[in-house]
Design a protein around this motif. Structure first.
Motif, short mmCIF file in Angstrom:
data_model
loop_
_atom_site.label_atom_id
_atom_site.label_comp_id
_atom_site.label_asym_id
_atom_site.label_seq_id
_atom_site.Cartn_x
_atom_site.Cartn_y
_atom_site.Cartn_z
N LEU A 284 0.89 -1.17 -0.02
CA LEU A 284 -0.01 0.12 0.06
C LEU A 284 1.12 1.19 -0.03
O LEU A 284 0.43 2.14 -0.85
CB LEU A 284 -0.91 0.01 1.29
N CYS A 285 2.04 1.23 0.82
CA CYS A 285 2.75 2.60 0.81
C CYS A 285 3.51 2.71 -0.51
O CYS A 285 3.77 3.94 -0.91
CB CYS A 285 3.88 2.20 2.05
N THR A 286 4.09 1.35 -1.16
CA THR A 286 4.71 1.57 -2.36
C THR A 286 3.65 2.11 -3.41
O THR A 286 4.10 2.85 -4.47
CB THR A 286 5.24 0.22 -2.73
N ALA A 287 2.48 1.79 -3.39
CA ALA A 287 1.39 2.35 -4.41
C ALA A 287 1.37 3.90 -4.06
O ALA A 287 1.41 4.65 -5.05
CB ALA A 287 0.35 1.83 -4.27
N ALA A 288 1.13 4.30 -2.75
CA ALA A 288 1.36 5.64 -2.52
C ALA A 288 2.44 6.51 -3.10
O ALA A 288 2.29 7.49 -3.67
CB ALA A 288 0.70 5.76 -1.14
N SER A 289 3.60 6.05 -2.70
CA SER A 289 4.81 6.71 -3.19
C SER A 289 4.76 6.72 -4.79
O SER A 289 5.04 7.95 -5.29
CB SER A 289 5.87 5.85 -2.80
N PHE A 290 4.42 5.61 -5.51
CA PHE A 290 4.44 5.70 -7.05
C PHE A 290 3.33 6.76 -7.31
O PHE A 290 3.60 7.60 -8.19
CB PHE A 290 3.83 4.19 -7.45
N VAL A 291 2.15 6.79 -6.77
CA VAL A 291 1.21 7.81 -7.25
C VAL A 291 1.86 9.29 -7.10
O VAL A 291 1.61 10.29 -7.83
CB VAL A 291 -0.20 7.37 -6.69
N GLY A 292 1.99 9.31 -5.77
CA GLY A 292 2.78 10.81 -5.36
C GLY A 292 3.77 11.16 -6.32
O GLY A 292 3.66 12.53 -6.71
N LEU A 293 4.72 10.41 -6.64
CA LEU A 293 5.83 10.97 -7.46
C LEU A 293 5.34 11.34 -8.72
O LEU A 293 5.96 12.28 -9.47
CB LEU A 293 7.01 9.96 -7.37
N ILE A 294 4.38 10.44 -9.42
CA ILE A 294 3.88 10.57 -10.76
C ILE A 294 2.99 12.15 -10.57
O ILE A 294 3.22 12.93 -11.66
CB ILE A 294 2.77 9.53 -11.19
N VAL A 295 2.42 12.35 -9.75
CA VAL A 295 1.38 13.56 -9.60
C VAL A 295 2.46 14.58 -9.51
O VAL A 295 2.42 15.81 -10.18
CB VAL A 295 0.35 13.58 -8.33
N ALA A 296 3.55 14.57 -8.38
CA ALA A 296 4.55 15.60 -8.45
C ALA A 296 5.03 15.95 -9.83
O ALA A 296 5.37 17.12 -9.97
CB ALA A 296 5.44 15.36 -7.18
N GLY A 297 5.60 14.82 -10.38
CA GLY A 297 6.58 15.09 -11.72
C GLY A 297 5.64 15.61 -12.77
O GLY A 297 6.40 16.21 -13.66
N GLN A 298 4.33 15.43 -12.96
CA GLN A 298 3.47 15.86 -13.97
C GLN A 298 2.45 17.07 -13.49
O GLN A 298 1.84 17.35 -14.38
CB GLN A 298 2.66 14.63 -14.45
N ALA A 299 2.92 17.49 -12.34
CA ALA A 299 1.99 18.74 -11.96
C ALA A 299 2.18 20.00 -12.93
O ALA A 299 3.47 20.17 -13.02
CB ALA A 299 2.24 19.14 -10.38
N PRO A 300 1.18 20.44 -12.92
CA PRO A 300 1.04 21.83 -13.90
C PRO A 300 1.24 22.92 -12.96
O PRO A 300 1.50 23.87 -13.69
CB PRO A 300 -0.06 21.67 -14.67
N ASN A 301 1.25 22.99 -11.77
CA ASN A 301 1.20 24.01 -10.73
C ASN A 301 1.77 23.68 -9.51
O ASN A 301 1.86 22.50 -9.33
CB ASN A 301 0.03 24.73 -10.75
#
Length: 396
Positions: A284-301
């Motif tokens: 569960l933690c690894t999935a959250a890390s994966f999603v969080g880094l994707i969101v941060a890396g692709q964030a428009p703002n």
């Protein structure tokens, strides 16, 4: 006088559980306090030795080498003498080094001082994690995540007060104050530290690193969990400022969002792990890390990037404690030996990966880096079944 255990997790009084948990938590706080206090001293260390940015980078590399060289040595000593003796000796040697790195006036003295600071920090780190494993065994419940939360809390206190204290009383007085407080906390913790002894079979283990692949594979979990942490710590502010046009005041929020989420979840992590088991918690933690880094890396703002970093902090919070707990509970291997491998591999991620990331980012972007780093979580997911060894702490 503190009671002793024989490493088999013998039954002890519930009150003693509280004392030993408090003792090891204080050790984590002291180590975090020292590391947090070092952060605001770095500019003064560089100025005292007239270091350029490149030369300071070399010095920080020496810091990392000290950690990686002394961690395995500490692990071997834990196998011989037990974690309680090694952690006390390592702490007593480590605490004065904050004064040593403040007094240096020559390049050679600075190199020796920062090597010892990094090396003894790593030695204490291995020993206190090994002691936390023994406390987990004696309590038959998880405590590793909360121990790491106390490290984060100590780091926060050391970093938050360091700059102000240096400005008010000066670098040397600050170093003496930090060392004095750390020694007092160590003295308070000492009678509460769980006094462990290795198994006879552990004493007979030869002084070499293990050839079995299991500790190295668990170490890979720690490595790929800590690389994202180092990437956010060292490059988050630059990412927000340069690529998302954040103001100077807001650029520091990247690591703040990450560290606050991580510290909060570490205090809750032991309860989650006891309820779900180490494997499910890690996944569960690894999935959250994966999603969080994707969101941060692709964030428009900036706002969305901060949300991503916060989600990543929630995930990464308990990945490393679970890996450390698993490394200290490998069947047939002394806790100190397994932990020395796992911690050495793990901390190499946070110590050396940021410099590699800087080189890559120069030719691509930090947005691409954070997106790519998220893929390391897929390796952790593939190895997550090995986290079952962390549950041995509650089963023995």
């Amino acid at each position: 006088m503190a009671e002793t255990i024989n490493g088999s997790g013998g039954s002890l009084r519930n009150g003693y559980f509280t004392r030993t948990r408090a003792g090891v938590s204080l050790l984590f706080f002291v180590n975090g306090l020292m590391m947090g206090a070092w952060a605001p001293k770095i500019p003064f260390f560089a100025k005292a030795l007239s270091l350029s940015e490149a030369n300071l980078g070399v010095m920080l590399f020496v810091f990392g080498m000290g950690s990686l060289l002394l961690m395995p040595i500490a692990g071997l000593q834990i196998a011989r003498f037990g974690s309680s003796r090694v952690v006390q000796m390592a702490a007593l040697l480590f605490i004065p080094t904050i004064v040593g790195i403040t007094l240096v006036e020559s390049l050679w003295a600075g190199t020796i001082a920062i090597f010892l600071f990094g090396g003894l920090s790593g030695a204490m780190d291995v020993a206190m994690n090994a002691n936390a494993v023994e406390v987990e065994r004696s309590m038959r419940r998880s405590i590793m995540s909360s121990c790491h939360a106390f490290w984060s809390l100590g780091g926060l206190v050391g970093a938050a007060t360091g700059g102000l204290l240096i400005a008010v009383i000066g670098p040397l007085a600050h170093a003496l104050l930090v060392a004095g407080v750390a020694l007092i906390l160590l003295a308070i913790a000492r009678p509460m530290i769980l006094v462990d002894r290795p198994h006879p079979s552990e004493r007979r283990q030869r002084a070499r690193l293990p050839l079995t692949p299991l500790p190295w594979l668990i170490g890979m979990i720690a490595l790929f969990s800590m690389i994202p942490e180092g990437a956010i710590l060292d490059w988050g502010a630059l990412y927000l400022g340069n690529e998302l046009s954040a103001s100077t005041a807001h650029s520091g929020f990247a690591f703040a969002a990450f560290s606050l989420a991580m510290a909060a979840m570490r205090f809750a992590g032991d309860l989650v792990r006891d309820r779900l088991g180490a494997v499910a918690t890690l996944r569960l933690c690894t999935a959250a890390s994966f999603v969080g880094l994707i969101v941060a890396g692709q964030a428009p703002n900036v706002t969305l990037a901060l949300i991503g970093f916060g989600i990543a902090g929630i995930g990464i919070s308990n990945m490393v404690p679970i890996a450390f707990s698993a490394g200290g509970n490998i069947p047939g291997l002394a806790p100190g030996i397994g932990l020395s491998v796992v911690t050495s591999l793990g901390y190499s991620g946070i110590l050396f990966a940021p410099s590699v990331i800087g080189f890559i980012a120069e030719y691509t972007s930090l947005s691409a880096v954070y997106t790519a780093v998220s893929l390391l979580n897929l390796v952790v997911l593939a190895l997550s079944g090995l986290a079952r060894h962390a549950d041995r702490a509650g089963a023995t």
